[in-house]
Each structure stands twice: as C-alpha cells, then as structure tokens.
Design an enzyme around this catalytic site. Sequence first.
Site, mmCIF file in Angstrom:
data_model
loop_
_atom_site.group_PDB
_atom_site.id
_atom_site.type_symbol
_atom_site.label_atom_id
_atom_site.label_comp_id
_atom_site.label_asym_id
_atom_site.label_seq_id
_atom_site.Cartn_x
_atom_site.Cartn_y
_atom_site.Cartn_z
ATOM 1 N N THR A 42 -14.425 -35.190 -27.656
ATOM 2 C CA THR A 42 -13.510 -34.128 -28.061
ATOM 3 C C THR A 42 -12.197 -34.339 -27.309
ATOM 4 O OG1 THR A 42 -14.408 -32.632 -26.396
ATOM 5 C CG2 THR A 42 -15.352 -32.491 -28.613
ATOM 6 N N VAL A 44 -9.939 -32.492 -25.545
ATOM 7 C CA VAL A 44 -9.698 -31.995 -24.193
ATOM 8 C C VAL A 44 -10.613 -32.708 -23.195
ATOM 9 C CG1 VAL A 44 -9.659 -29.958 -22.696
ATOM 10 C CG2 VAL A 44 -8.885 -29.770 -25.062
ATOM 11 N N CYS A 45 -11.859 -32.931 -23.573
ATOM 12 C CA CYS A 45 -12.787 -33.634 -22.678
ATOM 13 C C CYS A 45 -12.317 -35.061 -22.423
ATOM 14 C CB CYS A 45 -14.200 -33.643 -23.261
ATOM 15 S SG CYS A 45 -14.936 -32.000 -23.375
ATOM 16 N N THR A 46 -11.875 -35.730 -23.462
ATOM 17 C CA THR A 46 -11.385 -37.092 -23.301
ATOM 18 C C THR A 46 -10.152 -37.111 -22.403
ATOM 19 O OG1 THR A 46 -12.283 -37.727 -25.455
ATOM 20 C CG2 THR A 46 -10.567 -39.148 -24.533
ATOM 21 N N LEU A 49 -11.310 -36.564 -18.706
ATOM 22 C CA LEU A 49 -11.986 -37.727 -18.126
ATOM 23 C C LEU A 49 -11.017 -38.890 -17.923
ATOM 24 C CD1 LEU A 49 -15.310 -37.495 -20.151
ATOM 25 C CD2 LEU A 49 -14.891 -36.715 -17.807
#
Length: 156
Positions: A42, A44-46, A49
Amino acid sequence: MSLKINEAAPDFKLVNTEKKEVSLSDLNGKNTVLLFFPLAFTSVCTSELCSVRDNYNIYNQLNAEVYGISVDSLFTLAKLKEEQRLNFNLLSDFNKEVSKAYNSLYENFAFGMHGVSKRSAFVIDKNGLLRYAEILENAGQLPDFDAIQSTLKNLG
C-alpha cells in the site's frame, strides 16, 4: 495488556522473510525499533518502509535494529522486501498475536477487513524495556521518526 514506558516490552517470536525465527529476547544488547504497518504494497506503508531504508545508516549509528511487522504472510513480505530493496527485517505476524500484545490491531479496517496491524512504532532498549510508543489510529499518518531517533539518541 497495557503497555507502559520503562517497563518490559512484550516478548514475541515471529518469522522473518528468510523463514528464520526472531524473538525480542534474542535481541538483548541492541536497541530495537518495531514498526507495525497495516498492509504490504500500500502507498503509505511503502513510503514508510522506504524512508527507513533510505535512512538506515542513522539507525545503525544509534546502535538500533529496525523490524517491520505486519499481518501479511512471510511470502508477501519477502516479495515486498525484494521489490523495495529493504535493508532490514520484515516479520510476519500472520496470527495477529504480537499486534494484539502491542495494542496495535484494528478490529475493523478498510474494505471490511478485520485484524490488520495499526501503524505504530516502539523503541525498546537493549535491556528489553519499552522507551517509546506511538500507536496511530489513522493509517494514513506516519510515525514521528524524529521522536524515534531522539529516543534512540537518549539511550546512548
């Protein structure tokens, strides 16, 4: 379970993308950053990270290991780690036990999904004590990386 700063962080055993078991108790001697995130691949997660990946030298200089944790399978996380060239461990909390222990689990998430990790950040010192906790209700927000790094600096 209630999490309290300066008290023992909940121990856990999870599997990383190399199919090796990682437990918090095995990490004594290093400061640890746990970053729970909702779902692999997703936006925001990418972004979160990759930000850690791009600034990993800061965590190394602060004697800290970073671990990303989600309820995705270890196979999904392995693909994410490969595609994004992540330079830190991703751990699968597929059974949702660690997310629950860290009060980081959405009962209800988007699109009718249940049991997805909340975006949250924890700093655990080399003695296993919780030194920083940030649990975000809004999955679109990022953890306060400046506060995380400041906490690590203060740990020495």
